[in-house]
Motif scaffolding. Structure first.
Motif, mmCIF file in Angstrom:
data_model
loop_
_atom_site.group_PDB
_atom_site.id
_atom_site.type_symbol
_atom_site.label_atom_id
_atom_site.label_comp_id
_atom_site.label_asym_id
_atom_site.label_seq_id
_atom_site.Cartn_x
_atom_site.Cartn_y
_atom_site.Cartn_z
ATOM 1 N N PHE A 148 1.699 -1.561 4.841
ATOM 2 C CA PHE A 148 0.508 -1.103 5.549
ATOM 3 C C PHE A 148 0.828 -0.179 6.714
ATOM 4 O O PHE A 148 -0.086 0.310 7.377
ATOM 5 C CB PHE A 148 -0.292 -2.312 6.054
ATOM 6 C CG PHE A 148 -0.917 -3.117 4.950
ATOM 7 C CD1 PHE A 148 -1.891 -2.559 4.136
ATOM 8 C CD2 PHE A 148 -0.520 -4.420 4.708
ATOM 9 C CE1 PHE A 148 -2.462 -3.291 3.113
ATOM 10 C CE2 PHE A 148 -1.081 -5.155 3.685
ATOM 11 C CZ PHE A 148 -2.059 -4.599 2.874
ATOM 12 N N ILE A 171 1.870 -2.717 10.809
ATOM 13 C CA ILE A 171 1.580 -1.506 11.578
ATOM 14 C C ILE A 171 2.368 -1.498 12.887
ATOM 15 O O ILE A 171 3.008 -0.501 13.245
ATOM 16 C CB ILE A 171 0.062 -1.394 11.843
ATOM 17 C CG1 ILE A 171 -0.675 -1.088 10.526
ATOM 18 C CG2 ILE A 171 -0.227 -0.315 12.882
ATOM 19 C CD1 ILE A 171 -2.182 -1.194 10.627
ATOM 20 N N ALA A 190 -1.440 -7.130 8.080
ATOM 21 C CA ALA A 190 -1.501 -5.673 8.219
ATOM 22 C C ALA A 190 -1.120 -5.241 9.625
ATOM 23 O O ALA A 190 -0.377 -4.275 9.825
ATOM 24 C CB ALA A 190 -2.901 -5.179 7.873
ATOM 25 N N GLN A 221 -10.625 -4.820 12.899
ATOM 26 C CA GLN A 221 -10.218 -3.446 12.586
ATOM 27 C C GLN A 221 -10.336 -2.544 13.813
ATOM 28 O O GLN A 221 -9.459 -1.717 14.073
ATOM 29 C CB GLN A 221 -11.068 -2.897 11.446
ATOM 30 C CG GLN A 221 -10.718 -3.443 10.072
ATOM 31 C CD GLN A 221 -11.651 -2.906 9.009
ATOM 32 O OE1 GLN A 221 -12.873 -3.104 9.070
ATOM 33 N NE2 GLN A 221 -11.094 -2.203 8.030
ATOM 34 N N THR A 275 0.119 4.647 6.821
ATOM 35 C CA THR A 275 -0.765 5.598 7.511
ATOM 36 C C THR A 275 -0.270 5.901 8.922
ATOM 37 O O THR A 275 -0.262 7.056 9.356
ATOM 38 C CB THR A 275 -2.205 5.054 7.572
ATOM 39 O OG1 THR A 275 -2.199 3.769 8.209
ATOM 40 C CG2 THR A 275 -2.789 4.920 6.176
ATOM 41 N N TYR A 280 0.827 -1.203 0.000
ATOM 42 C CA TYR A 280 0.000 0.000 0.000
ATOM 43 C C TYR A 280 0.863 1.256 0.000
ATOM 44 O O TYR A 280 0.661 2.192 -0.779
ATOM 45 C CB TYR A 280 -0.914 -0.019 1.232
ATOM 46 C CG TYR A 280 -1.767 1.224 1.373
ATOM 47 C CD1 TYR A 280 -2.941 1.364 0.651
ATOM 48 C CD2 TYR A 280 -1.390 2.255 2.235
ATOM 49 C CE1 TYR A 280 -3.730 2.501 0.772
ATOM 50 C CE2 TYR A 280 -2.154 3.393 2.366
ATOM 51 C CZ TYR A 280 -3.328 3.513 1.628
ATOM 52 O OH TYR A 280 -4.092 4.656 1.745
ATOM 53 N N LYS A 319 -7.955 -6.448 1.188
ATOM 54 C CA LYS A 319 -6.623 -7.026 1.392
ATOM 55 C C LYS A 319 -6.246 -7.060 2.876
ATOM 56 O O LYS A 319 -5.233 -7.629 3.253
ATOM 57 C CB LYS A 319 -5.564 -6.206 0.632
ATOM 58 C CG LYS A 319 -5.358 -6.628 -0.815
ATOM 59 C CD LYS A 319 -6.567 -6.437 -1.703
ATOM 60 C CE LYS A 319 -6.803 -4.975 -2.038
ATOM 61 N NZ LYS A 319 -7.976 -4.795 -2.940
ATOM 62 N N ILE A 320 -7.055 -6.420 3.714
ATOM 63 C CA ILE A 320 -6.726 -6.340 5.140
ATOM 64 C C ILE A 320 -7.784 -7.058 5.967
ATOM 65 O O ILE A 320 -7.544 -8.092 6.565
ATOM 66 C CB ILE A 320 -6.605 -4.869 5.600
ATOM 67 C CG1 ILE A 320 -5.510 -4.166 4.803
ATOM 68 C CG2 ILE A 320 -6.310 -4.801 7.085
ATOM 69 C CD1 ILE A 320 -5.363 -2.708 5.132
ATOM 70 N N ASP A 347 -9.192 5.436 -0.593
ATOM 71 C CA ASP A 347 -9.213 4.083 -1.138
ATOM 72 C C ASP A 347 -10.002 4.030 -2.437
ATOM 73 O O ASP A 347 -10.872 4.883 -2.699
ATOM 74 C CB ASP A 347 -9.812 3.118 -0.112
ATOM 75 C CG ASP A 347 -8.792 2.699 0.937
ATOM 76 O OD1 ASP A 347 -7.591 2.998 0.744
ATOM 77 O OD2 ASP A 347 -9.188 2.072 1.945
#
Length: 669
Positions: free
Chosen positions: A175, A223, A219, A132, A178, A69, A208-209, A91
């Motif tokens: 990833f 991160i 991911a 998430q 961000t 990404y 993809k996550i 996105d």
């Protein structure tokens, strides 16, 4: 004030895509509906017709075959038009609510980074999966703990000022993109705001996550890995890092202080535990690039105070004895402590003197210091305080010249702390004038400065013989520049302190300043490196320590011819001397530490930890020998670290010349 199309001409939208042909065209049209003209879609290896759909919709399409990404975002930033001042990231799956972009645009005059917060709306919270939401909370909490800023989301929809993004200098290509942007924005003090945004389920394609457990784990790993790297880069400036270093250093001093008698194995092990904790604190200080003078001095002085009550090494009792008998009118160079003439003057601590059958080996100016202190009070704490005072003086000189962060190599060094504040070895007395001589030479001296440097080296020689080659180096450098009278003056100035203080101990027929007939001097051995291996193939070398003076002399001559600077000669000399001398004690490593401060030499760093192996020896008396593994563990970190630093310095010499070494020049050069 309503926005006009001209207000948005300086915004570039970057949309990474991977197999999102169903949605990308609609995303491009929504961006166009919001007045954006510069839209880049970066295809990151799609197997469908995502790039074709984006191009048909009117976007500029770039290809980035390398996955990630962050890699796709990075590709979109290349070769931007000059008029672009803002970059919008979103996105390509249609999940971002782009109808709220006008609110982002309105905040441009007050902020540098504008983020969409999906957790601030009921719709956003409903769409985010449990994985998430957990990942968001974990990452934002870690940022709060590590950087003190409360984020609520790591969402993809964000608008950032171009100049701010250039300051951030993004490194992540996966990833972690961000989270790196948000953390670096905090570090740089950018103006940040989060705006509530709605969020929709994907309108097409496969996530993809969050779509799979493996994708979510991958991911999350990126991160958290990015956060760890950023945290690691921040640690050298981070107060908690210094607190950890301080905590372990102070705790190590507390643990070590009660165990100064190494003849007991149980005591030795407890001493090593304290040394290990101190060593950990010292290692934690290595990455530190900035710290206040108050912090540096607070820890340096506290550590010395904590070790001050420690039982000293047995050398201290010899210092007291030699000062004591001088005040009684006896010459310590002529009479060993067990001499019959001195039997009536033995004190309660006399049995603790080492090598009772060996007369004084410490040079005349040292003897003067012992005599003066003993005249004040025959007190061990007074002697130790005098050594610590000189040690603090060295610390001050280094701090003034190189600053607090570099001076940690000396000021917080376990070898230094134990040798002077704990073990009470007098070597700080000769290190202080030698460091002062080097720093005088450092300042591109005039003729008078050369003389002062020579006098200071001479004082050091009169305290400990080991400094003598430094005087030879000053003489050689002056002679090489064809300054004959200056050379003569340097030689006389350097020899003057020795001559003055030797007079009371010498007569016309005798000047026994070094007991060359002593077994200890002639063929004593202690933790040696090269002489040990030489003895394996040439046993005769065990009977004549003078043999190793020959290679040392050749080495010093070679080093003098090669070196143009005091510092480079001093560093090289201590390295060669320690490797070649048949008698090595723990505190000998203190000699090199100040001269390693400018280069932060790795050999000096590692030896400051490995040298504590030496203390296995006192518990084995009368067998004063290290095992082969112990010898290698003591020496190899020092040798390999020193060679590594020497190689790196040689490779980088054009970059560091003038920063690490200081050329001695005559006034006319």
């Amino acid at each position: 004030m309503p926005l006009t199309p001209l207000d948005l001409d300086n915004i570039l939208a970057i949309v990474p895509v991977l197999d999102e042909a169903e949605t990308i065209a609609e995303v491009v049209r929504r961006l166009q509906d919001r007045g954006l003209k510069h839209i880049r879609v970066v295809d990151n290896g799609s197997t469908d017709d995502s790039p074709q759909q984006a191009a048909i919709a009117g976007a500029e399409v770039l290809d980035e075959p390398e996955g990630g990404y962050g890699q796709a975002c990075w590709r979109g930033l290349q070769a931007m038009p000059a008029e672009i001042e803002w970059i919008l990231f979103c996105d390509g799956d249609g999940s971002d609510d782009l109808s709220q972009l006008p609110q982002f645009f309105e905040h441009r005059d007050r902020h540098d980074l504008i983020l969409g917060d999906r957790t601030a709306t009921a719709q956003g919270r409903a769409v985010l999966t449990p994985v998430q939401q957990f990942g968001n909370r974990l990452a934002t909490q870690l940022i709060q703990w590590g950087w003190g800023h409360s984020y609520r989301d790591l969402g993809p929809l964000r608008l950032i000022r171009r100049s701010a993004l250039e300051q951030i200098a993004m490194q992540d290509r996966a990833f972690g993109w961000t989270v790196e942007m948000q953390v670096r924005a905090v570090e740089l003090g950018l103006r940040i705001c989060e705006l509530p945004v709605a969020y929709s389920p994907r309108q097409g394609g496969q996530s993809k996550i969050s779509g799979t457990l493996i994708g979510s784990f991958k991911a999350g790993r990126f991160i958290l890995g990015t956060l760890a790297q950023l945290y690691g880069r921040r640690l050298p400036q981070f107060p908690y890092w210094l607190w950890l270093s301080t905590l372990f250093l102070v705790l190590g001093c507390i643990l070590m202080q009660p165990y100064g008698n190494f003849r007991e194995v149980a005591t030795l092990h407890r001493f090593w535990i304290g040394a290990g904790v101190m060593g950990l604190g010292y290692m934690l200080s290595w990455p530190v690039k900035h710290l206040s003078a108050g912090w540096f001095w607070g820890v340096a002085l506290l550590a010395r105070l904590l070790l001050f009550p420690m039982v000293p090494g047995d050398d201290l009792w010899r210092y007291l004895w030699e000062g004591h008998i001088q005040n009684l009118g006896f010459n310590p160079f002529q009479l060993a402590p067990n001499a019959p003439e001195l039997e009536a003057f033995r004190t309660v601590w006399w049995p603790q003197i080492n090598h009772l059958d060996v007369s004084a080996i410490y040079p005349p100016l040292t003897q003067f210091g012992f005599r003066w202190l003993a005249a004040l009070s025959l007190n061990a704490s007074l002697f130790k305080a005098a050594f610590v005072l000189a040690d603090v003086g060295v610390c001050w000189l280094l701090w003034r010249r190189f600053g607090a962060a570099k001076s940690l190599l000396y000021g917080w060094n376990p070898i230094i702390l134990y040798s002077f504040a704990g073990g009470a070895h007098y070597d700080s007395w000769f290190i202080l004038p030698l460091v002062a001589a080097w720093l005088v030479a450092d300042r591109n001296p005039r003729a008078l400065d050369w003389l002062w440097s020579a006098v200071l080296v001479g004082v050091s020689v009169a305290i400990k013989w080991m400094s003598l080659p430094m005087l030879g180096f000053l003489i050689w450098r002056s002679l090489w520049e064809r300054k004959l009278w200056q050379t003569v003056c340097i030689g006389l100035a350097g020899l003057l302190p020795m001559a003055l203080f030797a007079l009371p101990f010498c007569s016309v027929n005798s000047c026994p300043l070094v007991p060359t007939g002593s077994v200890f001097v002639s063929y004593g051995r202690s933790a040696e490196f090269i002489p040990h291996f030489v003895a394996q193939v040439w046993p005769y070398s065990l009977k004549a320590n003078w043999i190793f003076g020959v290679p040392l002399a050749f080495y010093v001559i070679w080093l003098g011819l090669r070196s143009k600077r005091f510092l480079s000669f001093a560093e090289g000399y201590w390295f060669g001397l320690l490797l070649l001398t048949p008698i090595v004690h723990f505190w000998y490593f203190t000699w090199m530490i100040p001269f390693a401060v400018p280069s932060q030499n790795w050999g000096a760093r590692w030896a400051s930890l490995s040298a504590f192996i030496y203390f296995a020896l006192p518990s084995r008396l009368p067998d004063w020998r290290l095992t082969e593994p112990e010898r290698l563990l003591l020496w190899l970190p020092f040798v390999l670290g020193w060679l590594w630093s020497a190689w790196k310095t040689s490779r980088d010499r054009p970059k560091i010349l003038g920063a690490n070494e200081f050329e001695l020049r005559s006034p006319s050069s």
